[in-house]
Every structure is written in structure tokens, then in C-alpha cells.
Motif scaffolding. Structure first.
Motif, short mmCIF file in Angstrom:
data_model
loop_
_atom_site.label_atom_id
_atom_site.label_comp_id
_atom_site.label_asym_id
_atom_site.label_seq_id
_atom_site.Cartn_x
_atom_site.Cartn_y
_atom_site.Cartn_z
N GLN A 75 0.83 -1.20 0.00
CA GLN A 75 0.00 0.00 0.00
C GLN A 75 0.87 1.26 0.00
O GLN A 75 2.05 1.22 0.35
CB GLN A 75 -0.90 0.01 1.23
N GLU A 76 0.26 2.36 -0.36
CA GLU A 76 0.90 3.67 -0.21
C GLU A 76 0.47 4.22 1.16
O GLU A 76 -0.70 4.17 1.53
CB GLU A 76 0.45 4.62 -1.30
N THR A 136 10.68 14.75 -4.09
CA THR A 136 10.69 13.29 -4.21
C THR A 136 12.12 12.79 -4.25
O THR A 136 12.97 13.39 -4.91
CB THR A 136 9.94 12.85 -5.49
N ASN A 189 0.47 7.50 3.76
CA ASN A 189 0.63 8.95 3.88
C ASN A 189 0.55 9.34 5.35
O ASN A 189 -0.44 9.02 6.03
CB ASN A 189 -0.46 9.68 3.10
N SER A 248 4.82 10.68 2.01
CA SER A 248 4.21 9.58 1.29
C SER A 248 5.24 8.50 1.02
O SER A 248 6.29 8.75 0.44
CB SER A 248 3.64 10.10 -0.04
N ALA A 301 10.93 8.39 -0.62
CA ALA A 301 9.62 8.94 -0.27
C ALA A 301 9.35 10.21 -1.08
O ALA A 301 10.22 10.73 -1.78
CB ALA A 301 9.59 9.26 1.22
N PRO A 311 5.66 5.04 -0.91
CA PRO A 311 5.00 4.22 -1.93
C PRO A 311 5.23 2.74 -1.69
O PRO A 311 6.33 2.33 -1.33
CB PRO A 311 5.68 4.67 -3.22
N ARG A 312 4.21 1.93 -1.85
CA ARG A 312 4.34 0.47 -1.81
C ARG A 312 5.19 0.01 -0.63
O ARG A 312 6.29 -0.51 -0.79
CB ARG A 312 4.92 -0.04 -3.11
#
Lengths: 110, 114
Positions: A16-17, A56, A19, A74, A60, A76-77
Motif C-alpha cells: 500500500q501507499e 521526491t 501517507n 508519502s 519517499a 509508496p508500496r
């Protein structure tokens, strides 16, 4: 002195992402927003830093709205190895005190 | 090739003793810090040195005395240890003239006072 507020803990699943949002309502003009990650029995590790909009890197992304009163880290994965405590800091002037706060304990489930 | 190193990694001692923790960084940074992380995992800054000069000194008992022989080293000496001093102590370094200065942390020293 800009204080930060972040959730105490979060759970998510592998792939999942994730946040994590941090509030810093009284951030000053020359303050930067910095995020650290800490694994059990280790020192904190720098993840990402930004001033405005989006930053970025290979680990992250950091989203900062125009008013800069909050920021969102954030991931990712995520994987199980991303289980850690994540700290949001606001630091700027050379004489600023450095406050880590209590961080967000992220727990990744299989 | 360690960036920030601390010795010892573990330290077990009795109340009333005096002990030291050593920290060295090979990053060429000009600023070093000591943090204390207690059992509740709250990370608090104790001291900061910039080019061997004390610049941050939080409310810490004067039993704690930092010593910086050069800008690559910042040692922490603790006198008359108390039970409440039990914690993990982290050393860190950064380049002070970089805004929002990114800090590099050592592996920590777990101090247990019995």
C-alpha cells in the motif's frame, strides 16, 4: 518555535501507499520541513526535506501545500521493513531548538 | 566506514558512579549533538556544539558535561549516575550552515543504571 503534531500510530498493509500528515501551524518563513525514520535499537535516519510544493527522492515524497501549515510524507508500496517511527521536524534558523516530538509509529502488516 | 560512531554500545553501571560516552564523526561536519531517548521513546536534545563551542544546552542536570576536544569528537561525561539516567543516548552531527540541517545519528549507547 514551530511545533509539530502527527498521529501517534498508523497501520497499513504491504504494497500500500502510506501517507503520514504533520501539522505545523506556526511554521516560520525560513523553516524547512524534515522527516526522519527510526527503527528499533537504531538512531534516526534522515528521509526527506522540503520547503514548499513537492519533493521526491528514492525513498519517499513530501507534499507541502501553499500555506505550509502541514506536510504529508508519502511512502509508496510499503513493505514490512518500513515498520518504524517517523518524525516530522521543522527547523530553520541557526539558533532554532530541535524538537523531535513523539513521532508516528507505523506498523506494516503482511 | 562508519559516519558517526559511539562507544560503548552498552553501559551497565551502579548509581553514584561516573561514566563517559564517546562520539566521533568522520563526515567533516562542524556541529555535533547529544540526544537522550527514554523508555517512552521520546527523543530529546541535550547539547549541541558548533566548532567546539556550546550552542544548545537544554535543561539538563549539571551532572552531565559535554566535552569537545575537536570538531570531530563530542564526548558526554556523567557524574553521580542516577536511576533516571537510564536511557539510550544518541550522538549526531550535521553541517550547521545548511538550512534545516540534516543530522546523521550514531547507533546509540544504552545506559542502564542499577
Amino acid at each position: 518555535l514551530a511545533k509539530t503534531t502527527q498521529p501517534i500510530s498508523m497501520d497499513s498493509y504491504e504494497g500500500q501507499e502510506v501517507n503520514i500528515t504533520c501539522s505545523h501551524n506556526n511554521i516560520a518563513t525560513n523553516d524547512y520541513i524534515t522527516w526522519y525514520q527510526q527503527f528499533p535499537s537504531q538512531g534516526p535516519r534522515f528521509i526527506i526535506q522540503g520547503y514548499k510544493t513537492k519533493v521526491t527522492n528514492e525513498v519517499a515524497s513530501l507534499f507541502i501545500p501553499a500555506d505550509r501549515k502541514s506536510s504529508t510524507l508519502s511512502l509508496p508500496r510499503v513493505s514490512l521493513s518500513d515498520t518504524a517511527v517517523y518524525y516530522c521536524l521543522v527547523v530553520g534558523n541557526r539558533d532554532d531548538k530541535i524538537i523531535f516530538g513523539k513521532g508516528t509509529r507505523l506498523h506494516i502488516l503482511p | 566506514d562508519t559516519a558517526v560512531s559511539q562507544t560503548p554500545k552498552y553501559l551497565v553501571t551502579q548509581m553514584g558512579n561516573d561514566k563517559s560516552i564517546k562520539c566521533e564523526q568522520n563526515l567533516g561536519h562542524d556541529t555535533m549533538y547529544w540526544y537522550k531517548q527514554d523508555s517512552k521513546k521520546f527523543l530529546k536534545i541535550m547539547f549541541s556544539y558548533n566548532n567546539k563551542e556550546l550552542i544548545i544546552n537544554e535543561t539538563v542536570p549539571n551532572r552531565f558535561s559535554p566535552k569537545s576536544p575537536d570538531k570531530a569528537h563530542l564526548n558526554l561525561h556523567i557524574n553521580s549516575l542516577e536511576l533516571g539516567d537510564s536511557a539510550v543516548y544518541f550522538c549526531a552531527s550535521s553541517q550547521f550552515d545548511r538550512v534545516g540541517y540534516e543530522q546523521y545519528f550514531g547507533p546509540g549507547t544504552r545506559l542502564t543504571v542499577t
